[in-house]
Motif scaffolding. Sequence first.
Motif, PDB file in Angstrom:
ATOM      1  N   LEU A 120       0.737  -1.235   0.004  1.00 49.53           N
ATOM      2  CA  LEU A 120       0.150  -0.015  -0.228  1.00 49.53           C
ATOM      3  C   LEU A 120       1.021   1.302   0.054  1.00 49.53           C
ATOM      4  O   LEU A 120       0.402   2.100  -0.745  1.00 49.53           O
ATOM      5  CB  LEU A 120      -0.971   0.087   1.230  1.00 49.53           C
ATOM      6  CG  LEU A 120      -2.082  -0.960   1.284  1.00 49.53           C
ATOM      7  CD1 LEU A 120      -2.937  -0.792   2.605  1.00 49.53           C
ATOM      8  CD2 LEU A 120      -2.993  -0.712   0.091  1.00 49.53           C
ATOM      9  N   ALA A 121       1.685   1.070   0.979  1.00 49.75           N
ATOM     10  CA  ALA A 121       2.680   2.601   1.009  1.00 49.75           C
ATOM     11  C   ALA A 121       3.348   2.781  -0.248  1.00 49.75           C
ATOM     12  O   ALA A 121       3.722   3.979  -0.692  1.00 49.75           O
ATOM     13  CB  ALA A 121       3.770   2.286   2.341  1.00 49.75           C
ATOM     14  N   ALA A 122       3.754   1.670  -0.962  1.00 47.65           N
ATOM     15  CA  ALA A 122       4.636   1.809  -2.354  1.00 47.65           C
ATOM     16  C   ALA A 122       3.798   2.786  -3.302  1.00 47.65           C
ATOM     17  O   ALA A 122       4.478   3.500  -4.114  1.00 47.65           O
ATOM     18  CB  ALA A 122       5.026   0.615  -2.660  1.00 47.65           C
ATOM     19  N   ALA A 123       2.440   2.517  -3.319  1.00 51.56           N
ATOM     20  CA  ALA A 123       1.514   3.173  -4.323  1.00 51.56           C
ATOM     21  C   ALA A 123       0.985   4.391  -3.772  1.00 51.56           C
ATOM     22  O   ALA A 123       0.163   4.967  -4.599  1.00 51.56           O
ATOM     23  CB  ALA A 123       0.459   2.036  -4.876  1.00 51.56           C
ATOM     24  N   SER A 124       0.872   4.514  -2.556  1.00 53.44           N
ATOM     25  CA  SER A 124       0.274   5.614  -1.738  1.00 53.44           C
ATOM     26  C   SER A 124       0.801   7.123  -2.292  1.00 53.44           C
ATOM     27  O   SER A 124       2.145   7.209  -2.183  1.00 53.44           O
ATOM     28  CB  SER A 124       0.034   5.593  -0.331  1.00 53.44           C
ATOM     29  OG  SER A 124      -0.615   6.600  -0.035  1.00 53.44           O
TER      30      SER A 124
END
Length: 290
Positions: A120-124
């Motif tokens: 999630l963090a990589a795309a947020s």
Amino acid sequence: MTSLHGLYIPLVTPFDADGAVAPAALERLAHQVLDDGATGLVALGTTGEPGSLTESEKQSVVDTAARVCRERSAPLVVGAATAEALAGLAAVPEAVAALTVVPPFVRPGEAGVLAHFARLAAASPVPLVVYDIPYRTGQYLTAGALRGLAAIPNVAGVKYAGGGINDDTVALMADPPAGFAVLGGDDTFISPLLALGAHGAILSSAHLATAQFAELIRLWQSGDAIRARALGHRLAPLSKALFAEPNPTVVKAALHAQGRIPTPGVRLPLLAAHPDSTAAALKQLAEVGG
């Protein structure tokens, strides 16, 4: 990486007499808590009943909170737990972070939680604040797992609601990860967590007595332990009273009693607070001067 600190209010979603979202009341409430010393706002947190809102209602809530934060130069955190919801925050320039809950019910294990947040963090488009609340999610996270989350790029902190102070709490706060904000989320235990070094808090209770909760954070962070401890002892019974029934039922009832929202209404599966619970909360509020 966003530096999060201070008091954030996870806004309730006011409803009008017909049960519809009342954006004007939400806007007034948002301004009031900022006037009273809150650092920032949270939209679509659990307190805002997002599970009972339609997509258009959620958008209205975010738009209203964002407008207030833009006018007040205040940070906004938005509840978002899916890749799609996170992607939508690219269109909300006021959002400094997303509040993203540990996956509930499935109990994926700590390794699964770390992998989930890494993806999630990589795309947020905004940093994530992990919402760690094991008594709701069913997934406990040790201090080691929280350190693992802190090491993930684009994870800015944790809303820590572990159900009290335990060995993992002490271990985490004894050597907190650099650049990782620990924001207390257990209202009744916020004073001891601040005493251990928490950077701030996200507190539903602080819809009421906002100035006192903001002062509690300031006192602990300025090293005034004597006054902080005394204030924390006065605020804890208020938080306990406000959580006597499922959140945010008592908070909404108290806000309505103060004339700050048009109704005390909540949506199913929540039921309205019992009048005795509301009276008890208002009594505690009077005792702290809120």
